[in-house]
Design a protein around this motif. Structure first.
Motif, mmCIF file in Angstrom:
data_model
loop_
_atom_site.group_PDB
_atom_site.id
_atom_site.type_symbol
_atom_site.label_atom_id
_atom_site.label_comp_id
_atom_site.label_asym_id
_atom_site.label_seq_id
_atom_site.Cartn_x
_atom_site.Cartn_y
_atom_site.Cartn_z
ATOM 1 N N ARG A 222 -1.282 -11.090 -4.215
ATOM 2 C CA ARG A 222 -1.985 -10.350 -3.166
ATOM 3 C C ARG A 222 -3.022 -9.374 -3.714
ATOM 4 N N ALA A 223 -3.207 -9.373 -5.035
ATOM 5 C CA ALA A 223 -4.130 -8.405 -5.627
ATOM 6 C C ALA A 223 -5.562 -8.600 -5.140
ATOM 7 N N THR A 224 -5.986 -9.843 -4.997
ATOM 8 C CA THR A 224 -7.357 -10.115 -4.579
ATOM 9 C C THR A 224 -7.636 -9.548 -3.192
ATOM 10 N N GLN A 225 -6.676 -9.685 -2.270
ATOM 11 C CA GLN A 225 -6.898 -9.242 -0.899
ATOM 12 C C GLN A 225 -6.432 -7.811 -0.646
ATOM 13 N N SER A 226 -5.934 -7.133 -1.686
ATOM 14 C CA SER A 226 -5.391 -5.790 -1.480
ATOM 15 C C SER A 226 -6.459 -4.789 -1.057
ATOM 16 N N LEU A 227 -7.687 -4.925 -1.568
ATOM 17 C CA LEU A 227 -8.741 -3.991 -1.194
ATOM 18 C C LEU A 227 -9.099 -4.138 0.278
ATOM 19 N N ALA A 228 -9.303 -5.362 0.739
ATOM 20 C CA ALA A 228 -9.614 -5.565 2.156
ATOM 21 C C ALA A 228 -8.488 -5.044 3.034
ATOM 22 N N GLY A 229 -7.245 -5.284 2.628
ATOM 23 C CA GLY A 229 -6.118 -4.771 3.392
ATOM 24 C C GLY A 229 -6.121 -3.257 3.455
ATOM 25 N N ALA A 230 -6.455 -2.609 2.343
ATOM 26 C CA ALA A 230 -6.490 -1.148 2.313
ATOM 27 C C ALA A 230 -7.607 -0.600 3.202
ATOM 28 N N LEU B 288 -1.116 -2.299 -10.838
ATOM 29 C CA LEU B 288 -0.813 -1.052 -10.134
ATOM 30 C C LEU B 288 0.554 -1.138 -9.461
ATOM 31 N N PRO B 289 1.197 -0.002 -9.224
ATOM 32 C CA PRO B 289 2.504 -0.016 -8.545
ATOM 33 C C PRO B 289 2.405 -0.655 -7.169
ATOM 34 N N GLY B 290 3.286 -1.628 -6.912
ATOM 35 C CA GLY B 290 3.369 -2.239 -5.594
ATOM 36 C C GLY B 290 2.442 -3.407 -5.349
ATOM 37 N N ILE B 291 1.373 -3.557 -6.108
ATOM 38 C CA ILE B 291 0.399 -4.621 -5.849
ATOM 39 C C ILE B 291 0.798 -5.868 -6.619
ATOM 40 N N ALA C 65 -4.590 10.158 4.292
ATOM 41 C CA ALA C 65 -5.226 10.825 3.151
ATOM 42 C C ALA C 65 -4.929 10.094 1.851
ATOM 43 N N ASP C 66 -3.663 9.712 1.643
ATOM 44 C CA ASP C 66 -3.315 8.970 0.435
ATOM 45 C C ASP C 66 -3.972 7.592 0.427
ATOM 46 N N LEU C 67 -4.081 7.001 1.593
ATOM 47 C CA LEU C 67 -4.681 5.669 1.697
ATOM 48 C C LEU C 67 -6.168 5.710 1.365
ATOM 49 N N ARG C 68 -6.843 6.795 1.704
ATOM 50 C CA ARG C 68 -8.255 6.944 1.348
ATOM 51 C C ARG C 68 -8.425 6.890 -0.160
ATOM 52 N N GLY C 69 -7.554 7.578 -0.900
ATOM 53 C CA GLY C 69 -7.605 7.516 -2.350
ATOM 54 C C GLY C 69 -7.286 6.139 -2.883
ATOM 55 N N ALA C 70 -6.364 5.420 -2.216
ATOM 56 C CA ALA C 70 -6.007 4.075 -2.647
ATOM 57 C C ALA C 70 -7.177 3.114 -2.508
ATOM 58 N N VAL C 71 -7.960 3.265 -1.432
ATOM 59 C CA VAL C 71 -9.144 2.417 -1.248
ATOM 60 C C VAL C 71 -10.098 2.594 -2.419
ATOM 61 N N ASP C 72 -10.375 3.842 -2.784
ATOM 62 C CA ASP C 72 -11.283 4.102 -3.907
ATOM 63 C C ASP C 72 -10.731 3.529 -5.210
ATOM 64 N N ARG C 73 -9.423 3.663 -5.390
ATOM 65 C CA ARG C 73 -8.788 3.184 -6.617
ATOM 66 C C ARG C 73 -8.880 1.664 -6.721
ATOM 67 N N LEU C 74 -8.599 0.979 -5.625
ATOM 68 C CA LEU C 74 -8.641 -0.482 -5.628
ATOM 69 C C LEU C 74 -10.074 -0.997 -5.757
ATOM 70 N N LEU D 21 0.826 -1.200 0.000
ATOM 71 C CA LEU D 21 0.000 0.000 0.000
ATOM 72 C C LEU D 21 0.867 1.260 0.000
ATOM 73 N N GLY D 22 1.980 1.215 0.721
ATOM 74 C CA GLY D 22 2.896 2.341 0.704
ATOM 75 C C GLY D 22 3.442 2.603 -0.686
ATOM 76 N N ARG D 23 3.815 1.546 -1.386
ATOM 77 C CA ARG D 23 4.316 1.696 -2.754
ATOM 78 C C ARG D 23 3.228 2.238 -3.673
ATOM 79 N N LEU D 24 2.005 1.748 -3.517
ATOM 80 C CA LEU D 24 0.891 2.238 -4.320
ATOM 81 C C LEU D 24 0.679 3.738 -4.111
ATOM 82 N N CYS D 25 0.932 4.203 -2.894
ATOM 83 C CA CYS D 25 0.718 5.615 -2.565
ATOM 84 C C CYS D 25 1.966 6.470 -2.773
ATOM 85 N N GLY D 26 2.995 5.910 -3.430
ATOM 86 C CA GLY D 26 4.134 6.724 -3.812
ATOM 87 C C GLY D 26 5.424 6.499 -3.074
#
Length: 336
Positions: A264-272, A257-260, A237-246, A215-220
């Motif tokens: 782990r892609a399937t569970q990335s949304l729940a993790g976010a 996406l960067p970092g995902i 704040a960046d993580l809020r945008g990541a949730v919407d994106r995922l 998630l950190g990599r996804l957010c830059g």
């Protein structure tokens, strides 16, 4: 002196062989075997026979690899995916009898304490009162403390793989109401632990685990190739945008996406969702991504407190696997 750790997680079995002579666990070799146990074990369900066979093979291979690198028998533990299985006693006994490796399960609160120790050692005493968040496949660990080990530690059934199975199993991407339902679940179960963190008012907040790293990599944040000493910070704040994106993408597209990573892609949304909700409830505007976590915490306790500490865990796990009453684990004695 070389010491090895085998970590049976929700996705992989990982081996780390470290030089521990100087007191810091400096890795000399790592290896992993991808079992994806969380995809074979439903939350609260048994570990199937085929998965046990694969686990035996992986632990045996890890034991042989540790021996080739000059390390003694590994400190081997399994996390929530095995700990929560009704047949965990049989799983531990089978691994022990067929590999000679004493695979243990750690209580969730002990996982939180060990992860806290690793974060404390990595960050140093300058960080002051410290809060730690760690999202695994089956559980979320939360800890706070001012010393070597935490004053408060909790383990909650809010792991990314577990919640993906419970909330997003049939929809990809899930409907918005399922995401909202998951967020309500996290708020409800995290409420008391989050209130404690807010009340304590930590000076520094740290997040560990592959979920937070990705998630950190996804957010830059800087990619892993920049090395472990690169500072990586994740904001709510960046993580809020990541949730919407995922949430807007199916798993196959999240993996681009960067970092995902694809596994782990399937569970990335729940993790976010868990990560963002935890940061909001605890009042943490930012967290520092720490490369040390549970494995390093096990190594550090072994180095700092000696083999008797791990022997107590092994005795406790063995007695429980033989059907005896749980043996108290005197973890607080080392808080100094």
């Amino acid at each position: 002196m070389r010491t090895s750790v085998v970590d049976v997680g929700s996705k992989t079995v990982r081996l780390v062989v470290s030089d521990t002579e100087g007191g810091a666990p400096l890795p000399v070799n790592t290896a992993k075997w991808r079992l994806r146990l969380s995809e074979q074990v439903t939350p609260g369900g048994p570990v199937p026979e085929r998965a046990v066979e694969d686990l035996v093979d992986a632990v045996a291979a890890a034991d042989r690899a540790a021996a080739r690198w000059g390390a003694a028998g590994p400190l081997a533990f399994a996390t929530a995916v095995v700990r929560g299985a009704p047949n965990r006693h049989e799983v531990l006994r089978t691994v022990r009898e067929r590999t000679g490796v004493e695979l243990c399960t750690l209580p969730g609160e002990v996982e939180a304490e060990l992860t806290f120790l690793a974060a404390r050692r990595w960050m140093g005493w300058r960080c002051g009162p410290l809060a730690v968040l760690d999202i695994g496949g089956g559980s979320l660990e939360v800890a706070f403390g001012r010393g070597r080990l935490p004053d408060f530690a909790a383990s909650l059934p809010l792991g990314a793989a577990r919640l993906t199975h419970e909330y997003f199993e049939d929809e990809d991407p899930p409907a918005p109401d399922r995401v909202r339902a998951l967020r309500r679940r996290v708020r409800h179960q995290l409420r008391d632990a989050a209130a404690r963190i807010r009340w304590e008012g930590p000076r520094t907040a740290v997040a560990t685990s592959r979920t937070f790293q990705q998630l950190g990599r996804l957010c830059g944040a800087a990619p892993g190739r920049h090395g472990p000493f690169e500072e990586r910070v994740l904001s709510a704040a960046d993580l809020r945008g990541a949730v919407d994106r995922l949430a807007a993408l199916p798993a196959a597209e999240r993996a681009r996406l960067p970092g995902i990573s694809a596994p782990r892609a399937t569970q990335s949304l729940a993790g976010a969702v868990v990560a963002h909700t935890a940061m909001k409830l605890t009042g943490l505007a930012t967290v520092t991504i720490c490369p040390w976590a549970l494995r390093e915490g096990v190594l550090l306790r072994h180095v700092e407190d000696g083999p008797a500490w791990w022997a107590e865990i092994a005795r406790r796990s063995e007695k429980e696997s033989d059907g005896a009453e749980p043996v108290p684990l005197h973890i607080a004695a080392a808080r100094h």
